[in-house]
Design a protein around this motif. Sequence first.
Motif, PDB file in Angstrom:
ATOM      1  N   UNK A  37       0.256  -1.124   0.333  1.00 38.46           N
ATOM      2  CA  UNK A  37       0.152  -0.148  -0.195  1.00 38.46           C
ATOM      3  C   UNK A  37       0.939   1.061   0.431  1.00 38.46           C
ATOM      4  N   UNK A  38       2.073   1.774   1.018  1.00 44.17           N
ATOM      5  CA  UNK A  38       2.837   2.696   0.545  1.00 44.17           C
ATOM      6  C   UNK A  38       4.195   2.172   0.684  1.00 44.17           C
ATOM      7  N   UNK A  39       4.216   1.303   0.168  1.00 43.01           N
ATOM      8  CA  UNK A  39       5.985   0.878  -0.423  1.00 43.01           C
ATOM      9  C   UNK A  39       6.097   0.992  -1.901  1.00 43.01           C
ATOM     10  N   UNK A  40       7.158   1.654  -2.130  1.00 42.35           N
ATOM     11  CA  UNK A  40       7.663   1.693  -3.075  1.00 42.35           C
ATOM     12  C   UNK A  40       9.174   0.872  -3.681  1.00 42.35           C
ATOM     13  N   UNK A  41       9.233   0.024  -4.690  1.00 41.86           N
ATOM     14  CA  UNK A  41      10.752  -0.777  -4.818  1.00 41.86           C
ATOM     15  C   UNK A  41      11.761   0.458  -5.167  1.00 41.86           C
ATOM     16  N   UNK A  42      12.559  -0.364  -4.577  1.00 40.45           N
ATOM     17  CA  UNK A  42      14.324   0.484  -4.481  1.00 40.45           C
ATOM     18  C   UNK A  42      14.610  -0.445  -5.528  1.00 40.45           C
ATOM     19  N   UNK A  43      15.073   0.566  -6.675  1.00 36.76           N
ATOM     20  CA  UNK A  43      15.697  -0.668  -7.349  1.00 36.76           C
ATOM     21  C   UNK A  43      16.982   0.333  -8.078  1.00 36.76           C
ATOM     22  N   UNK A  44      17.831   0.895  -7.612  1.00 44.45           N
ATOM     23  CA  UNK A  44      18.928   1.723  -8.063  1.00 44.45           C
ATOM     24  C   UNK A  44      20.113   1.767  -7.264  1.00 44.45           C
ATOM     25  N   UNK A  45      20.976   0.400  -7.590  1.00 43.88           N
ATOM     26  CA  UNK A  45      21.812   0.043  -7.321  1.00 43.88           C
ATOM     27  C   UNK A  45      22.805   1.838  -5.928  1.00 43.88           C
ATOM     28  N   UNK A  46      23.077   2.925  -6.377  1.00 42.78           N
ATOM     29  CA  UNK A  46      23.431   4.341  -5.688  1.00 42.78           C
ATOM     30  C   UNK A  46      22.949   3.563  -4.237  1.00 42.78           C
ATOM     31  N   UNK A  47      21.542   3.793  -4.797  1.00 44.53           N
ATOM     32  CA  UNK A  47      20.331   3.721  -3.152  1.00 44.53           C
ATOM     33  C   UNK A  47      20.748   2.252  -2.160  1.00 44.53           C
ATOM     34  N   UNK A  48      21.064   1.325  -2.666  1.00 43.69           N
ATOM     35  CA  UNK A  48      21.360  -0.083  -2.472  1.00 43.69           C
ATOM     36  C   UNK A  48      22.600   0.083  -1.427  1.00 43.69           C
ATOM     37  N   UNK A  49      23.609   0.395  -2.120  1.00 47.98           N
ATOM     38  CA  UNK A  49      24.706   1.331  -1.345  1.00 47.98           C
ATOM     39  C   UNK A  49      24.909   2.318  -0.816  1.00 47.98           C
ATOM     40  N   UNK A  50      23.801   3.253  -0.453  1.00 54.61           N
ATOM     41  CA  UNK A  50      23.940   4.164   0.375  1.00 54.61           C
ATOM     42  C   UNK A  50      23.440   4.272   1.299  1.00 54.61           C
ATOM     43  N   UNK A  51      22.323   2.801   1.343  1.00 52.02           N
ATOM     44  CA  UNK A  51      21.852   2.071   2.788  1.00 52.02           C
ATOM     45  C   UNK A  51      23.391   1.250   2.982  1.00 52.02           C
ATOM     46  N   UNK A  52      23.772   0.292   2.971  1.00 56.68           N
ATOM     47  CA  UNK A  52      24.500  -0.723   3.248  1.00 56.68           C
ATOM     48  C   UNK A  52      25.672   0.643   3.960  1.00 56.68           C
ATOM     49  N   UNK A  53      26.315   1.812   3.507  1.00 58.64           N
ATOM     50  CA  UNK A  53      27.706   2.252   4.024  1.00 58.64           C
ATOM     51  C   UNK A  53      26.588   3.279   5.524  1.00 58.64           C
ATOM     52  N   UNK A  54      25.521   3.825   5.540  1.00 59.83           N
ATOM     53  CA  UNK A  54      24.973   4.694   5.902  1.00 59.83           C
ATOM     54  C   UNK A  54      24.040   4.234   6.717  1.00 59.83           C
ATOM     55  N   UNK A  55      23.121   2.735   6.530  1.00 63.00           N
ATOM     56  CA  UNK A  55      22.096   3.088   7.246  1.00 63.00           C
ATOM     57  C   UNK A  55      22.334   2.434   8.936  1.00 63.00           C
ATOM     58  N   UNK A  56      21.339   2.148   9.215  1.00 69.87           N
ATOM     59  CA  UNK A  56      21.305   1.321  10.075  1.00 69.87           C
ATOM     60  C   UNK A  56      21.219  -0.647  10.517  1.00 69.87           C
ATOM     61  N   UNK A  57      21.692  -1.325  10.802  1.00 74.22           N
ATOM     62  CA  UNK A  57      22.162  -2.545  10.519  1.00 74.22           C
ATOM     63  C   UNK A  57      21.459  -3.275  11.227  1.00 74.22           C
TER      64      UNK A  57
END
Length: 122
Positions: free
Chosen positions: A2-22
């Motif tokens: 309902x309120x979710x969009x698919x994340x499919x850009x490589x730069x978005x994945x890399x940004x989450x791996x580097x700066x996101x919480x795990x």
Amino acid sequence: MEKTVILNQNRDFLQLYQRGKKIASPYVIIYLRKTRRKYNRLGITVGKKVGCAVKRSRARRIIRQAYRETEHLMPVGVDMVIVALPSITGIRSTQLRDYLAGSGVRRIRKLVEPPSEGGKPK
């Protein structure tokens, strides 16, 4: 979803791996990052260590279904990447759903929402 969009850009994945919480669980690792959007974005990653193509596809289906069933419990405005671990091949979709609905959502909210100031009086 309902309120979710698919994340499919490589730069978005890399940004989450580097700066996101795990958050680590027995079946998946979840990378999170709070955003100012009015919707969530979800990405799913399943590596070759999980198994052959059939097992990887099954793992994606399990993750997608578990997220779909617990989406209403998730906080809004979060980018999330869910990385499957090899142990996901031996579970049913309801096990991951139960984890996400219980301690998974609690841990996600704890990381992305600021603590309330009404807890302890001064």
